[in-house]
Design a protein around this motif. Structure first.
Motif, PDB file in Angstrom:
ATOM      1  N   GLU A 290       0.094   3.001 -11.183  1.00 36.37           N
ATOM      2  CA  GLU A 290       1.143   3.533 -12.057  1.00 36.37           C
ATOM      3  C   GLU A 290       2.507   2.939 -11.724  1.00 36.37           C
ATOM      4  N   PHE A 291       2.788   2.723 -10.444  1.00 32.83           N
ATOM      5  CA  PHE A 291       4.045   2.063 -10.083  1.00 32.83           C
ATOM      6  C   PHE A 291       4.102   0.677 -10.721  1.00 32.83           C
ATOM      7  N   GLY A 292       3.013  -0.056 -10.644  1.00 34.62           N
ATOM      8  CA  GLY A 292       2.966  -1.377 -11.269  1.00 34.62           C
ATOM      9  C   GLY A 292       3.201  -1.295 -12.764  1.00 34.62           C
ATOM     10  N   GLU A 293       2.559  -0.330 -13.411  1.00 31.16           N
ATOM     11  CA  GLU A 293       2.766  -0.145 -14.851  1.00 31.16           C
ATOM     12  C   GLU A 293       4.223   0.171 -15.156  1.00 31.16           C
ATOM     13  N   ASP A 294       4.829   1.041 -14.340  1.00 32.71           N
ATOM     14  CA  ASP A 294       6.241   1.404 -14.550  1.00 32.71           C
ATOM     15  C   ASP A 294       7.157   0.202 -14.386  1.00 32.71           C
ATOM     16  N   PHE A 295       6.938  -0.572 -13.333  1.00 27.05           N
ATOM     17  CA  PHE A 295       7.770  -1.762 -13.121  1.00 27.05           C
ATOM     18  C   PHE A 295       7.617  -2.738 -14.283  1.00 27.05           C
ATOM     19  N   SER A 296       6.400  -2.910 -14.752  1.00 18.04           N
ATOM     20  CA  SER A 296       6.149  -3.900 -15.802  1.00 18.04           C
ATOM     21  C   SER A 296       6.832  -3.546 -17.116  1.00 18.04           C
TER      22      SER A 296
ATOM     23  N   SER B 107      12.953   1.330  -1.086  1.00 15.50           N
ATOM     24  CA  SER B 107      12.207   0.087  -1.309  1.00 15.50           C
ATOM     25  C   SER B 107      11.924  -0.107  -2.792  1.00 15.50           C
ATOM     26  N   ALA B 108      11.646   0.982  -3.518  1.00 14.99           N
ATOM     27  CA  ALA B 108      11.408   0.884  -4.965  1.00 14.99           C
ATOM     28  C   ALA B 108      12.651   0.338  -5.660  1.00 14.99           C
ATOM     29  N   LYS B 109      13.816   0.786  -5.234  1.00  7.07           N
ATOM     30  CA  LYS B 109      15.061   0.280  -5.821  1.00  7.07           C
ATOM     31  C   LYS B 109      15.216  -1.213  -5.516  1.00  7.07           C
ATOM     32  N   ALA B 110      14.899  -1.602  -4.302  1.00  6.81           N
ATOM     33  CA  ALA B 110      14.973  -3.023  -3.932  1.00  6.81           C
ATOM     34  C   ALA B 110      13.986  -3.846  -4.765  1.00  6.81           C
ATOM     35  N   LEU B 111      12.781  -3.320  -4.969  1.00  3.80           N
ATOM     36  CA  LEU B 111      11.798  -4.019  -5.791  1.00  3.80           C
ATOM     37  C   LEU B 111      12.314  -4.172  -7.222  1.00  3.80           C
TER      38      LEU B 111
ATOM     39  N   ILE C  78       0.823  -1.204   0.000  1.00  5.64           N
ATOM     40  CA  ILE C  78       0.000   0.000   0.000  1.00  5.64           C
ATOM     41  C   ILE C  78       0.862   1.261   0.000  1.00  5.64           C
ATOM     42  N   TYR C  79       2.144   1.102   0.332  1.00  7.82           N
ATOM     43  CA  TYR C  79       3.067   2.235   0.276  1.00  7.82           C
ATOM     44  C   TYR C  79       4.494   1.696   0.310  1.00  7.82           C
ATOM     45  N   PHE C  80       5.390   2.349  -0.435  1.00  9.33           N
ATOM     46  CA  PHE C  80       6.822   2.070  -0.315  1.00  9.33           C
ATOM     47  C   PHE C  80       7.595   3.335  -0.661  1.00  9.33           C
ATOM     48  N   ASN C  81       8.800   3.445  -0.071  1.00  4.15           N
ATOM     49  CA  ASN C  81       9.629   4.616  -0.321  1.00  4.15           C
ATOM     50  C   ASN C  81      10.613   4.334  -1.459  1.00  4.15           C
TER      51      ASN C  81
ATOM     52  N   ASN D 152       1.879 -10.744  -9.817  1.00  4.43           N
ATOM     53  CA  ASN D 152       0.562 -10.137  -9.587  1.00  4.43           C
ATOM     54  C   ASN D 152       0.772  -8.897  -8.734  1.00  4.43           C
ATOM     55  N   TRP D 153       0.540  -7.734  -9.322  1.00  4.48           N
ATOM     56  CA  TRP D 153       0.712  -6.458  -8.638  1.00  4.48           C
ATOM     57  C   TRP D 153      -0.659  -6.008  -8.162  1.00  4.48           C
ATOM     58  N   HIS D 154      -0.933  -6.213  -6.880  1.00  6.14           N
ATOM     59  CA  HIS D 154      -2.229  -5.865  -6.287  1.00  6.14           C
ATOM     60  C   HIS D 154      -2.215  -4.398  -5.866  1.00  6.14           C
TER      61      HIS D 154
END
Length: 130
Positions: free
Chosen positions: A107-113, A71-75, A65-68, A95-97
């Motif tokens: 949008e984060f999910g779209e960017d990662f994908s 954490s985004a770099k780790a993901l 529900i939130y990450f900094n 699966n990006w819930h």
């Protein structure tokens, strides 16, 4: 290697990696003071797992529900590990819930994908995330 379970804290997600079943989950919030402390054991376990032979199919469920930014770099590093495995022939499904009304997490999910060519990446809206 059977299972990696790390309970959520106020600042880090619940981790449930069932290596035998090939089902992995990160759930909650992720904004630790030191991302390497939280994600170091996760990366070490994934490194060991991905270097083992005969991995056929994996499913990763991200329900954050939130990450900094750390954490985004780790993901992203985790997604790169998945992409490498998928490039070697492992079927990887992410699966990006996200909450249906949370455009930012969508949008984060779209960017990662966008950076993943060999991984199946599903955006999964829900009425209540994490």
């Amino acid at each position: 290697m059977d299972h990696l379970k790390i309970a959520a804290t106020d600042r880090s997600p619940d981790v449930d990696f069932d290596f035998e079943a090939g089902v992995f989950s990160l759930k909650g919030e992720s904004y630790p003071e030191d991302a390497s402390t939280v994600f170091g054991p996760i990366f070490a376990a994934l490194d060991r797992f991905f270097s083992s032979a005969d991995i056929r199919e994996l499913r990763f469920d991200f329900d954050l529900i939130y990450f900094n930014s750390s954490s985004a770099k780790a993901l992203m590093n985790m997604f790169q590990m998945m992409e490498n495995a998928a490039g070697r022939g492992t079927k990887v499904v992410v699966n990006w819930h996200y909450a249906a009304d949370d455009e930012t997490m969508k949008e984060f999910g779209e960017d990662f994908s966008e950076d993943l060519e060999n991984v199946t990446f599903n955006l999964v809206p829900s009425s209540s995330a994490a």
